[in-house]
Design an enzyme around this catalytic site. Structure first.
Site, PDB file in Angstrom:
ATOM      1  N   LYS A  43      41.540  31.584  44.591  1.00  0.00           N
ATOM      2  CA  LYS A  43      40.593  32.388  43.858  1.00  0.00           C
ATOM      3  C   LYS A  43      39.995  33.601  44.620  1.00  0.00           C
ATOM      4  O   LYS A  43      40.452  33.699  45.998  1.00  0.00           O
ATOM      5  CB  LYS A  43      39.305  31.684  43.987  1.00  0.00           C
ATOM      6  CG  LYS A  43      39.526  30.209  42.956  1.00  0.00           C
ATOM      7  CD  LYS A  43      38.118  29.542  43.036  1.00  0.00           C
ATOM      8  CE  LYS A  43      38.126  28.175  42.133  1.00  0.00           C
ATOM      9  NZ  LYS A  43      38.225  28.634  40.686  1.00  0.00           N
ATOM     10  N   ARG A 100      41.929  19.250  35.536  1.00  0.00           N
ATOM     11  CA  ARG A 100      42.344  18.326  34.615  1.00  0.00           C
ATOM     12  C   ARG A 100      43.731  17.413  35.058  1.00  0.00           C
ATOM     13  O   ARG A 100      43.805  16.443  34.418  1.00  0.00           O
ATOM     14  CB  ARG A 100      42.936  19.548  33.429  1.00  0.00           C
ATOM     15  CG  ARG A 100      44.077  20.173  33.737  1.00  0.00           C
ATOM     16  CD  ARG A 100      44.235  21.339  32.635  1.00  0.00           C
ATOM     17  NE  ARG A 100      43.025  22.433  33.143  1.00  0.00           N
ATOM     18  CZ  ARG A 100      42.902  23.439  32.419  1.00  0.00           C
ATOM     19  NH1 ARG A 100      43.689  23.870  31.401  1.00  0.00           N
ATOM     20  NH2 ARG A 100      41.793  24.177  32.615  1.00  0.00           N
TER      21      ARG A 100
END
Length: 375
Positions: free
Chosen positions: A153, A227
């Site tokens: 990020k 996920r």
């Protein structure tokens, strides 16, 4: 600041809500900076449910405190300890699968996501209640900090990543409410707790992981790690065929684009379940909005080399939906399943909701479970 009392006549629900809101308005996260404010006292309104007020305030405070803690003080080990406090208060059973044992006990994607961190990944598993009671299972995303992994990020993108365990905090708060109310359910709480870090053994884009369920997953982006860990936990939960399976996660920025920062994006194929959730959401002022598990988008998860891709390239549209469809691949036996994609954080200050960690959808879910399974 003085003492106050409500002079108008209120129903039991109204009185309980007023007292709860007043108490939550006095919340302050003061672990690192002393709160100098003095707060006024409200006399409990006539007929208000004092136990419910205390139960809700304690659970919301727990969630807020956990989300507000910086990752330096709340890594996977500390999150496990926080879960142990909740379990210990109600004599619940807790098992923790840590580090390389995740491979032995078949949680390979939890291991892969967390193995690069100094604080070992783990699967926290809490059970409580009569084994013959209806099974209610809660799964919470426990990414204690998310660098994005090798698909790192930006600096700005990491600033809020201490809150990426907000799903785990929320299911602990909800579990506390359920056990405190002694609801007649067989409760199970599963929290995959990891840090998505960077080191020489970090999982890579292009890697193919074999999940607990046996499905293979190609890594399209290491920043779509939530996920992956949820998939292993959901597969374990689903093996018991629970009556109600709930997962809560700070899963996608796409959900925030779709519904903003103050609404819980909600995914389920169970129309009756969502109708009940929506009703309680309105009553509890705990907002949700349903998004579709649109099956025609399933092709967006296709991989040339594996059963699924965790972050397929393409248009980039419908990211919250494709994340929900990814999770759906790991749920087959549960009677009902619902997935919440939440912010877990107040971006602005409102009455009773200061800037910082927040317990999204917890009060609505407790009301639903109490109605469905309460005595």
């Amino acid at each position: 600041m003085g003492n106050y009392a409500v002079s108008t006549e209120l129903s039991k629900k109204e009185g309980t809500d007023v007292a709860t809101g007043w108490s939550l308005g006095t919340y302050s996260f003061d672990r690192y900076k002393k709160d100098e404010k003095n707060y006024a006292t409200l006399m409990l309104p006539d007929g208000a449910d004092q136990e419910m007020v205390a139960r809700t305030v304690k659970a919301v405070t727990l969630v807020r405190d956990l989300v507000n803690l910086p990752a330096g003080d709340l890594g996977p080990t500390a999150l496990e300890a926080a879960a142990s406090q909740v379990a210990g208060e109600f004599e619940a059973q807790q098992g923790n699968i840590v580090g390389e044992d995740l491979l032995t006990y078949h949680f390979p994607m939890v291991h892969a996501v967390g193995r690069a961190a100094a604080d070992a990944p783990r699967l926290i598993d809490i059970s409580w209640g009569d084994k013959d009671a209806p099974k209610v299972t809660l799964v919470g995303k426990g990414v204690c900090f998310d660098t994005g992994g090798l698909d790192i990020k930006s600096a700005a993108g990491m600033l809020m990543m201490k809150k990426d365990m907000g799903g785990a905090a929320t299911v602990l708060g909800l579990a506390h409410m359920i056990m405190d109310a002694n609801l007649p359910v067989r409760l199970r709480v599963l929290i995959p707790a990891v840090e998505n870090s960077i080191s020489g053994n970090a999982f890579r884009p292009g890697d193919i992981l074999t999940s607990r369920k046996g499905k293979t997953v190609e890594i399209g982006n290491t920043d779509a790690e939530g996920r992956l860990i949820l998939a292993d936990a959901l597969a374990a939960a689903d093996e018991e065929s629970p009556d109600l399976l709930i997962d809560i996660a700070t899963l996608t920025g796409a959900a925030r684009v779709a519904v903003g920062t103050e609404i819980a994006a909600t995914f389920t194929d169970d129309d009756a379940l969502f109708s009940d959730i929506a009703n309680h959401s309105e009553l509890e002022k705990d907002p949700v909005w349903r998004l579709p598990l649109w099956s025609d988008y399933r092709h967006l998860l296709d991989s040339k080399f594996a059963d699924l891709n965790n972050a397929p390239s393409g248009s980039g549209f419908g990211g919250a939906i494709t994340a929900g469809l990814f999770l759906k691949e790991f749920v087959e036996k549960a009677n009902s399943w619902v997935h919440f994609d939440i912010m877990a954080y107040n971006a602005r200050s409102r009455p009773g909701r200061p800037v910082g960690g927040e317990a999204f959808v917890m009060r609505a879910l407790f009301a639903l479970i109490q109605e469905r399974y309460g005595r």
